[in-house]
Design a protein around this motif. Structure first.
Motif, PDB file in Angstrom:
ATOM      1  N   ARG A 188       0.566  -1.102   0.101  1.00  0.00           N
ATOM      2  CA  ARG A 188      -0.090   0.091   0.017  1.00  0.00           C
ATOM      3  C   ARG A 188       0.996   1.111  -0.033  1.00  0.00           C
ATOM      4  N   VAL A 189       0.386   2.238  -0.642  1.00  0.00           N
ATOM      5  CA  VAL A 189       1.231   3.678  -0.686  1.00  0.00           C
ATOM      6  C   VAL A 189       0.369   4.748  -0.388  1.00  0.00           C
ATOM      7  N   PHE A 190       0.923   5.682   0.208  1.00  0.00           N
ATOM      8  CA  PHE A 190       0.364   6.826   0.767  1.00  0.00           C
ATOM      9  C   PHE A 190       1.109   8.145   0.623  1.00  0.00           C
ATOM     10  N   ASN A 191       0.318   9.140   0.066  1.00  0.00           N
ATOM     11  CA  ASN A 191       0.953  10.427  -0.192  1.00  0.00           C
ATOM     12  C   ASN A 191       1.235  11.341   1.345  1.00  0.00           C
ATOM     13  N   HIS A 192       2.445  11.477   1.684  1.00  0.00           N
ATOM     14  CA  HIS A 192       2.632  12.375   2.821  1.00  0.00           C
ATOM     15  C   HIS A 192       2.598  13.634   3.023  1.00  0.00           C
ATOM     16  N   ARG A 193       1.870  14.078   1.616  1.00  0.00           N
ATOM     17  CA  ARG A 193       1.558  15.544   1.706  1.00  0.00           C
ATOM     18  C   ARG A 193       0.013  15.625   1.949  1.00  0.00           C
ATOM     19  N   ASP A 194      -0.898  14.445   1.643  1.00  0.00           N
ATOM     20  CA  ASP A 194      -2.103  14.441   2.066  1.00  0.00           C
ATOM     21  C   ASP A 194      -2.568  14.740   3.321  1.00  0.00           C
ATOM     22  N   VAL A 195      -3.454  15.618   3.854  1.00  0.00           N
ATOM     23  CA  VAL A 195      -3.912  16.032   5.078  1.00  0.00           C
ATOM     24  C   VAL A 195      -4.673  14.517   5.332  1.00  0.00           C
ATOM     25  N   GLY A 196      -4.167  14.123   6.552  1.00  0.00           N
ATOM     26  CA  GLY A 196      -4.833  12.906   7.233  1.00  0.00           C
ATOM     27  C   GLY A 196      -4.314  11.525   6.720  1.00  0.00           C
ATOM     28  N   TYR A 197      -3.236  11.534   6.096  1.00  0.00           N
ATOM     29  CA  TYR A 197      -2.642  10.384   5.568  1.00  0.00           C
ATOM     30  C   TYR A 197      -2.282   9.266   6.668  1.00  0.00           C
ATOM     31  N   GLN A 198      -1.903   9.784   7.959  1.00  0.00           N
ATOM     32  CA  GLN A 198      -1.572   9.065   8.985  1.00  0.00           C
ATOM     33  C   GLN A 198      -2.926   8.265   9.346  1.00  0.00           C
ATOM     34  N   GLU A 199      -3.887   8.654   9.355  1.00  0.00           N
ATOM     35  CA  GLU A 199      -5.140   7.915   9.629  1.00  0.00           C
ATOM     36  C   GLU A 199      -5.574   6.784   8.699  1.00  0.00           C
ATOM     37  N   GLU A 200      -5.201   7.064   7.366  1.00  0.00           N
ATOM     38  CA  GLU A 200      -5.343   5.978   6.350  1.00  0.00           C
ATOM     39  C   GLU A 200      -4.337   4.880   6.570  1.00  0.00           C
ATOM     40  N   ILE A 201      -2.918   5.178   7.486  1.00  0.00           N
ATOM     41  CA  ILE A 201      -2.277   4.048   7.363  1.00  0.00           C
ATOM     42  C   ILE A 201      -2.729   3.343   8.670  1.00  0.00           C
ATOM     43  N   LEU A 202      -3.178   3.914   9.572  1.00  0.00           N
ATOM     44  CA  LEU A 202      -4.049   3.337  10.667  1.00  0.00           C
ATOM     45  C   LEU A 202      -5.246   2.373   9.957  1.00  0.00           C
ATOM     46  N   GLN A 203      -5.924   2.863   9.403  1.00  0.00           N
ATOM     47  CA  GLN A 203      -6.935   2.017   8.758  1.00  0.00           C
ATOM     48  C   GLN A 203      -6.369   0.915   7.920  1.00  0.00           C
ATOM     49  N   ALA A 204      -5.155   1.266   7.060  1.00  0.00           N
ATOM     50  CA  ALA A 204      -4.807  -0.043   6.447  1.00  0.00           C
ATOM     51  C   ALA A 204      -4.325  -1.148   7.208  1.00  0.00           C
ATOM     52  N   THR A 205      -3.908  -0.962   8.652  1.00  0.00           N
ATOM     53  CA  THR A 205      -3.553  -1.888   9.442  1.00  0.00           C
ATOM     54  C   THR A 205      -4.545  -2.309  10.522  1.00  0.00           C
ATOM     55  N   ALA A 206      -5.987  -2.045   9.816  1.00  0.00           N
ATOM     56  CA  ALA A 206      -7.031  -2.234  10.932  1.00  0.00           C
ATOM     57  C   ALA A 206      -6.888  -1.779  12.235  1.00  0.00           C
ATOM     58  N   ASN A 207      -6.253  -0.594  12.388  1.00  0.00           N
ATOM     59  CA  ASN A 207      -6.073   0.337  13.688  1.00  0.00           C
ATOM     60  C   ASN A 207      -4.918  -0.287  14.478  1.00  0.00           C
ATOM     61  N   ARG A 208      -4.214  -1.475  13.977  1.00  0.00           N
ATOM     62  CA  ARG A 208      -3.451  -1.982  14.645  1.00  0.00           C
ATOM     63  C   ARG A 208      -2.098  -1.178  14.849  1.00  0.00           C
ATOM     64  N   GLY A 209      -1.705  -0.454  13.788  1.00  0.00           N
ATOM     65  CA  GLY A 209      -0.601   0.241  13.831  1.00  0.00           C
ATOM     66  C   GLY A 209       0.588  -0.805  13.149  1.00  0.00           C
ATOM     67  N   ALA A 210       1.785  -0.100  12.766  1.00  0.00           N
ATOM     68  CA  ALA A 210       2.837  -0.806  12.321  1.00  0.00           C
ATOM     69  C   ALA A 210       3.922  -1.273  13.262  1.00  0.00           C
ATOM     70  N   ASP A 211       4.459  -2.443  12.817  1.00  0.00           N
ATOM     71  CA  ASP A 211       5.401  -3.054  13.926  1.00  0.00           C
ATOM     72  C   ASP A 211       6.745  -2.314  14.041  1.00  0.00           C
ATOM     73  N   ILE A 212       7.076  -2.043  12.717  1.00  0.00           N
ATOM     74  CA  ILE A 212       8.297  -1.359  12.375  1.00  0.00           C
ATOM     75  C   ILE A 212       8.140   0.003  11.442  1.00  0.00           C
ATOM     76  N   ILE A 213       8.648   1.199  11.947  1.00  0.00           N
ATOM     77  CA  ILE A 213       8.447   2.060  11.072  1.00  0.00           C
ATOM     78  C   ILE A 213      10.240   2.823  10.792  1.00  0.00           C
ATOM     79  N   LEU A 214      10.398   2.838   9.629  1.00  0.00           N
ATOM     80  CA  LEU A 214      11.745   3.327   9.100  1.00  0.00           C
ATOM     81  C   LEU A 214      11.646   4.693   8.886  1.00  0.00           C
ATOM     82  N   GLU A 215      12.447   5.551   9.569  1.00  0.00           N
ATOM     83  CA  GLU A 215      12.050   7.084   9.490  1.00  0.00           C
ATOM     84  C   GLU A 215      13.240   7.728   8.867  1.00  0.00           C
ATOM     85  N   MET A 216      13.045   8.367   7.697  1.00  0.00           N
ATOM     86  CA  MET A 216      14.133   9.438   6.991  1.00  0.00           C
ATOM     87  C   MET A 216      14.299  10.668   7.639  1.00  0.00           C
TER      88      MET A 216
END
Length: 320
Positions: A188-216
């Protein structure tokens, strides 16, 4: 030979193309004929004088190159003249037509991998491998979110994560970048310039969240990253350009953690593990460095400007 030299710390304009004597290898050293050079963000910080490591002036930048062995010094047995190699650090700097490296700093480049791809190996792929396997201790079936996934480290992380069985989420900021992230392994891909993209990420994980985040870009994203983690999740900080404020309670409630590293501090055992893993991936085709832009060696200053601009899509390399 032609080489880029830095005589004073400062902006991209301090990168000067000069004529220098071609070096000769001493005992344990390898002279490399450089065909392509990888440009990395840390190169720009070092040139500016803001990086923790400050080389003595004048110096030639660069650690990553793809090329051939031109000559070897006494006692070198790992490689011979004519061998295709990539460098993982050098003695005299990679932004040059020839560079000296220690025997242990050169590694075989499979025939299927172009020199310009070899120039994009050590820092991007070494960083991604170290982040996933040594720092995050990633396991197949876990979910990983790769921020800035269209850049050099991001693409490497996508390919490594997908090849090792993780569920992969990636962000980018342009249509071209999003297409590249999807093609190189993100489920799955997400545009980090979109308002609310973080909520889309949570929804993509069924609100469980990511086990690992690689932060640049931790100074921008780390505060929100802590809210996107699953229980026992790990944020691995790979890059940051400033300070950031976080709420530790977000970590406490998830039993989560933040880890950070520099590639220069890895152990010999970790480095050996990285190169073995990269060579296997290059041979079997799961690792495919993507070159986004090719510039001439004389255009190093332009490369230093463009690598820090938003909307990256692949590796910036200099061609000799």
């Amino acid at each position: 030979m032609k080489a880029i030299r830095v005589h004073e710390f400062g902006g991209p304009e301090v990168l000067k193309l000069e004529e220098l004597p071609t070096p000769k290898p001493s005992k344990g050293e390898v002279l490399v004929r450089v065909h392509a050079i990888g440009v990395n963000p840390y190169d720009t910080y070092m040139r500016a004088g803001t990086y923790p490591l400050k080389p003595p002036l004048p110096y030639t930048p660069g650690s990553d190159a793809g090329g051939t062995v031109e000559a070897t010094g006494e006692g070198v047995s790992k490689v011979k003249p004519g061998d295709r190699i990539y460098t993982a650090q050098t003695i005299t700097g990679a932004y040059a037509e020839y560079t000296l490296a220690l025997e242990q700093q050169v590694h075989p480049l499979p025939e299927r991998i172009a020199y310009k791809q070899g120039a994009g190996l050590w820092v991007p792929y070494g960083t991604a491998y170290h982040a996933l396997h040594h720092q995050a201790k990633a396991r197949a079936s876990e979910t990983v979110l790769v921020h800035g996934a269209s850049g050099g480290v991001g693409i490497a992380a996508l390919q490594i994560a997908r090849a090792t069985g993780l569920h992969v989420l990636g962000t980018a900021g342009t249509p071209k970048g999003l297409e590249l992230v999807k093609r190189e392994g993100a489920h799955r891909v997400f545009n980090h310039r979109d308002v609310g993209y973080q909520e889309e990420i949570l929804q993509a994980t069924a609100n469980r969240g990511a086990d690992i985040i690689l932060e640049m870009l931790a100074n921008v994203n780390l505060s929100s990253d802590t809210k996107l983690l699953a229980n026992n999740g790990r944020v691995i900080v790979i890059g940051s350009r400033g300070e950031v404020t976080i709420n530790p309670r977000e970590l406490m409630s998830r039993r989560a953690s933040i880890r950070a590293f520099t590639l220069w501090a890895i152990t010999p055992a970790e480095e050996a593990d990285i190169h073995a893993g990269l060579f296997a991936g290059l041979e079997n085709g799961t690792l495919r460095p993507i070159v986004g832009k090719e510039l001439r060696l004389a255009e190093a200053a332009r490369a230093h400007k463009e690598i820090l601009e938003a909307g990256s899509a692949g590796k910036v390399v200099l061609i000799c």
